[in-house]
Design a protein around this motif. Structure first.
Motif: not given
Ligand code: DC
Length: 223
Positions: A86-109
């Motif tokens: 369960d990552v319901t809370a963790e996905i809202r943490e700053p650490r997640t927000a700071q790393n999410v672009s690594a996923v959203s900027t890769i076309p395959e992802c």
């Protein structure tokens, strides 16, 4: 697909109010609700959990395509699980927000996310309200109603500040709203309404007014 299924796609930058709005519209119309950003965030948690560096593109792709993502489609329930955790809370943490672009900027992802999102949106015979930055253009261009919510940068910063009250600094807030928009817009143009997408500027509207406006448009566009 039954003919009376209603699909509403809502795009918009962070702080445009798209999550709160989409959830409220789904509740009002008795539809399921899909938060596509939560899926990108869940994958960011998965690759961090696996000890993968955001710079290691191949490993981020592998962590994305192999992630088991489960999330609530009920607008009244909020939970996300990735690889059984369960990552319901963790996905809202700053650490997640700071790393999410690594996923959203890769076309395959993105391609992997889009495929899963379409399947989730088709899973409810009543239909779905889905929100996310490429939902009107890439994920579901055939939606019955496609809306781009915008709001001035000032209004967006003010709303995010309210959501994150006391949890982050002013700099982190600016980073989350403005830098992430910039990073994400390298691959997806989510600030200009594509053909057939209705632009709704919510800077001076209350949530209730926005929900009423979308519900009226939805009634007009029912298949
Ligand atoms: O909407 P959000 O802030 O929860 O989105 C989290 C991140 O995922 C954000 O950096 C944008 C990205 N995203 C995306 O690129 N495409 C989507 N459909 C949804 C989110």
């Amino acid at each position: 697909m039954p003919d009376d299924r209603l699909v509403i796609a809502i795009d918009g930058p962070s702080g445009s109010g798209k999550s709160t709005t989409a959830r409220a519209v789904a509740r009002r119309l008795g539809l399921s609700y899909l938060d596509t950003g939560a899926m990108y965030r869940a994958v960011a948690v998965a690759f961090l959990d696996a000890g993968v560096s955001p710079d290691d593109t191949a490993a981020v792709i592998e962590a994305t395509t192999s992630a088991d993502i489960e999330l609530s489609l009920d607008p009244d329930e909020r939970w996300v699980r990735v690889n059984g955790r369960d990552v319901t809370a963790e996905i809202r943490e700053p650490r997640t927000a700071q790393n999410v672009s690594a996923v959203s900027t890769i076309p395959e992802c993105r391609a992997d996310m889009v495929r899963r999102q379409r399947a989730l949106m088709d899973s409810d015979p009543r239909g779905c309200v889905a929100e996310g930055r490429d939902i009107t253009t890439v994920v579901y261009p055939d939606a019955d109603l496609r809306i781009l919510l915008t709001a001035s940068p000032e209004a967006r910063l003010r709303r995010r500040a309210g959501d994150m009250a006391g949890k982050i600094t002013e700099d982190q807030l600016r980073d989350q709203v403005l830098r992430r928009d910039r990073d994400d817009s390298t691959l997806v143009d989510f600030q200009t309404a594509a053909d057939g997408v209705q632009l709704l500027d919510t800077s001076d509207m209350t949530l209730a007014e926005v929900v009423d406006a979308i519900t009226d448009l939805a009634e007009e566009s029912r298949p």
